[in-house]
Design a protein around this motif. Structure first.
Motif, PDB file in Angstrom:
ATOM      1  N   ALA A 336      -7.755  -4.518   0.706  1.00 38.51           N
ATOM      2  CA  ALA A 336      -8.196  -3.886  -0.447  1.00 38.51           C
ATOM      3  C   ALA A 336      -7.028  -3.347  -1.491  1.00 38.51           C
ATOM      4  N   ASN A 337      -8.161  -3.922  -2.942  1.00 38.69           N
ATOM      5  CA  ASN A 337      -7.463  -3.262  -3.485  1.00 38.69           C
ATOM      6  C   ASN A 337      -7.311  -1.646  -4.632  1.00 38.69           C
ATOM      7  N   PHE A 338      -6.377  -0.822  -5.021  1.00 40.21           N
ATOM      8  CA  PHE A 338      -7.237   0.400  -5.483  1.00 40.21           C
ATOM      9  C   PHE A 338      -6.850   1.026  -4.883  1.00 40.21           C
ATOM     10  N   SER A 339      -7.007   1.231  -3.824  1.00 40.35           N
ATOM     11  CA  SER A 339      -7.128   1.998  -2.434  1.00 40.35           C
ATOM     12  C   SER A 339      -5.876   2.656  -2.000  1.00 40.35           C
ATOM     13  N   PHE A 340      -6.091   3.642  -2.010  1.00 42.27           N
ATOM     14  CA  PHE A 340      -4.769   4.419  -2.192  1.00 42.27           C
ATOM     15  C   PHE A 340      -3.941   4.787  -0.193  1.00 42.27           C
ATOM     16  N   ARG A 341      -5.337   4.726  -0.028  1.00 41.06           N
ATOM     17  CA  ARG A 341      -5.062   4.406   1.673  1.00 41.06           C
ATOM     18  C   ARG A 341      -4.144   3.085   1.907  1.00 41.06           C
ATOM     19  N   ASN A 342      -4.466   2.203   1.299  1.00 39.71           N
ATOM     20  CA  ASN A 342      -3.906   0.859   1.584  1.00 39.71           C
ATOM     21  C   ASN A 342      -2.263   0.891   0.801  1.00 39.71           C
ATOM     22  N   THR A 343      -1.920   1.643  -0.671  1.00 41.25           N
ATOM     23  CA  THR A 343      -0.677   1.251  -1.280  1.00 41.25           C
ATOM     24  C   THR A 343      -0.532   2.890  -0.516  1.00 41.25           C
ATOM     25  N   LEU A 344      -0.273   3.362   0.136  1.00 43.47           N
ATOM     26  CA  LEU A 344      -0.235   4.384   1.023  1.00 43.47           C
ATOM     27  C   LEU A 344       1.139   4.187   2.456  1.00 43.47           C
ATOM     28  N   GLU A 345      -0.338   2.954   3.250  1.00 42.50           N
ATOM     29  CA  GLU A 345       0.363   2.446   4.181  1.00 42.50           C
ATOM     30  C   GLU A 345       0.722   1.263   4.214  1.00 42.50           C
ATOM     31  N   GLY A 346       1.400   0.785   2.687  1.00 42.96           N
ATOM     32  CA  GLY A 346       1.741  -0.248   2.336  1.00 42.96           C
ATOM     33  C   GLY A 346       1.822  -1.873   2.076  1.00 42.96           C
ATOM     34  N   PHE A 347       0.601  -1.544   2.509  1.00 40.48           N
ATOM     35  CA  PHE A 347       0.045  -3.539   2.740  1.00 40.48           C
ATOM     36  C   PHE A 347      -0.060  -3.331   0.865  1.00 40.48           C
ATOM     37  N   LEU A 362       6.142   1.546   0.350  1.00 41.65           N
ATOM     38  CA  LEU A 362       6.260   2.611   1.300  1.00 41.65           C
ATOM     39  C   LEU A 362       6.107   3.073   2.820  1.00 41.65           C
ATOM     40  N   HIS A 363       4.823   3.818   3.390  1.00 40.54           N
ATOM     41  CA  HIS A 363       4.969   3.606   4.810  1.00 40.54           C
ATOM     42  C   HIS A 363       5.913   2.456   5.657  1.00 40.54           C
TER      43      HIS A 363
END
Length: 529
Positions: A336-347, A362-363
């Motif tokens: 997923a792009n521009f997803s807060f969850r995916n960015t915080l999870e670290g992918f 991040l995580h």
């Protein structure tokens, strides 16, 4: 006999949270597919006599899932927990627990009517006494058998569909290590075949709510075995850290003097044994982790693959992540792009929000940086740094919630990977919790973070906040109603003007009678409205 030494561990039975309730880990319960234990307070299932709850059929979500898991009926975790139980306790009001014997998060008192908010603090802001108490609590959890829960050491099929229960006792700390493993393990397909692209706690929308529930349950269990109801998990703020500041004997264990992969013998964590770390062995044997000891905690912080994780996350990366307005997007997985969850999870790249699974941000960066037990997903909770790390990740989630104030509908209701839709029950928790139940402000769940505390609200704010919150929830409907009202007003006004023009064109003998009539005044009033 599938349960070991039940009598010894049932001397004092208290409500708890975790995986398989001991009271339901037997052939009759599995064959009936019912887990509705009695509450000791009144001797009735689910505390029904006291109005706490009742035994009821489970309502499963029928929303479609994403394409990531192309199977059906091959994994015990599908439509959790229906493979094992299709009737559980449904608790009333603020009651909670597998037998409705507890209070919901954020409530206390004999009837669970008193609100409470506990504060999670920075581990480096704890006094020496508070810090030593936290470490002692961890060690106590590692050596205290769980009174209320057992773990499954075989699939439902291997249990002969309930005729041959396969469960085992486990200590309180390892119970949560096992739950993390069970939620993220591969699907066993028979023979030597497995499906790896499945995870009920990571790589999808449920990542943050799942770990939020996990920490709350873990926190409550520590409160129970210690009798310290004020206990909260501390967090480690790792932003801009140059090294692992908690990796000292004073805190979570320093480096071994001769073997950099082990912990210092001066730390009691060096004697801890890990479980559920040999996923390839379980897969090849088509078995589940049975919680057998598998060696000491491994940790070699900073000596990780620098091409994947060059350093610990920065404040700037966290701040960028918080600017992302979409909680989830696209395929709702690690692509997923521009997803807060995916960015915080670290992918996704914490500087652009674009998915990049060749890097860990991040995580994920923290897990990779620790270069040991923390770096393998299924067994990562073996390292006690796990709870410090995830408490801080949860605080970033909380900051995003407070900044963007999303409605529950922002959390995907359908087409997420298996187990991650809003109304799916979280694997492997019993009592049951839906993902959407933890997509809310932390104070509603009874806790806050020291560095995020807000001033106490004034009486004026306390009075009006519920009404403002209701208005916020329906603002879209109000705007839509206003727009529709404007359109109707314009149409009616046009019709009135057209009628007036037509009447002016009638004979002079009739025109004065219409102008002075009561009917005309009524029409004019309606047009103004």
């Amino acid at each position: 006999m599938s349960l070991f030494a039940m009598g010894f561990l049932l001397v004092i039975l208290q409500p708890s949270t975790g995986q398989f309730p001991r009271a339901c880990a037997n052939t009759p319960s599995l064959l009936r597919k019912e887990c509705c234990p009695t509450w000791d307070g009144d001797g009735s299932p689910c505390g029904e006599f006291s109005g706490r709850g009742f035994c009821e059929d489970i309502l499963l979500s029928q929303a479609p899932l994403g394409p990531q898991f192309p199977f059906s009926g091959v994994d015990d975790r599908e439509d959790w927990p229906s493979v094992f139980y299709n009737r559980t306790c449904q608790c009333n009001g603020n009651f909670m627990g597998f037998n409705c014997g507890e209070c919901k998060f954020g409530f206390t008192g004999p009837r669970c009517t008193e609100r409470q908010v506990r504060i999670r603090r920075n581990i480096f802001q704890l006094t020496t006494r508070e810090k030593d108490r936290f470490l002692a609590y961890l060690n106590l959890a590692k050596s205290t058998p769980s009174q209320d829960y057992v773990i499954a050491i075989g699939t439902y099929g291997q249990m002969n569909n309930g005729l041959n229960p396969m469960f085992r006792n486990i200590n309180v700390y390892d119970l949560f290590v096992w739950m993390h493993y069970y939620a993220s393990r591969d699907t066993l397909l028979g023979g030597s075949n497995v499906w790896r692209d499945v995870d009920f706690a990571h790589e999808a929308p449920g990542f943050l709510p799942w770990h939020r529930a996990f920490l709350l349950l873990w926190e409550r269990e520590i409160q129970k075995i210690t009798g310290d109801e004020s206990f909260t998990i501390p967090y480690w703020d790792w932003r801009d850290a140059r090294d692992c500041a908690v990796c000292t004997d004073e805190y979570m264990g320093g480096r071994h003097p001769t073997n950099p992969n082990l912990l210092s013998p001066a730390s009691f964590f060096s004697s801890w044994q890990v479980i559920c770390t040999r996923s390839e062995d379980y897969n090849s044997r088509q078995t589940l982790c049975n919680a057998a000891s598998e060696g000491p905690i491994l940790r070699n912080p900073g000596n990780n693959d620098k091409s994947r994780t060059p350093r610990l996350p920065s404040s700037a990366e966290v701040e960028f992540c918080l600017t992302l307005t979409n909680y989830e997007s696209g395929s709702m997985d690690k692509m997923a792009n521009f997803s807060f969850r995916n960015t915080l999870e670290g992918f996704a790249d914490p500087r652009t929000g674009i998915s990049n699974i060749s890097q860990s941000g991040l995580h994920n960066a923290l897990h990779i940086y620790m270069n040991g037990s923390m770096s393998q997903v299924q067994g990562s909770a073996n390292d006690p740094i796990f709870v410090l790390h995830h408490a801080f990740v949860d605080s970033i989630f909380e900051r995003w919630l407070r900044r963007h104030r999303p409605m529950l509908e922002v959390y995907p209701a359908a087409n997420a990977p298996i187990g991650h839709n809003r109304e799916n029950y979280m694997v492997p928790f019993i009592p049951l919790y839906r993902n959407g139940e933890f997509f809310k402000f932390s104070r509603e769940l009874g806790y806050d973070y020291e560095y995020m505390q807000e001033p106490a609200p004034s009486p004026f704010q306390v009075f009006f906040t519920p009404y403002l919150e209701q208005a916020r929830q329906i603002w879209a409907w109000l705007v839509g109603a206003a727009v529709i009202g404007g359109i109707i007003t314009a149409v009616v006004t046009g019709l009135i003007l057209a009628c007036r023009k037509k009447r002016r064109e009638t004979s002079p003998e009739i025109q004065p009678l219409l102008t002075e009539s009561e009917d005309y005044n009524n029409i004019s009033y309606q047009s103004n409205f």
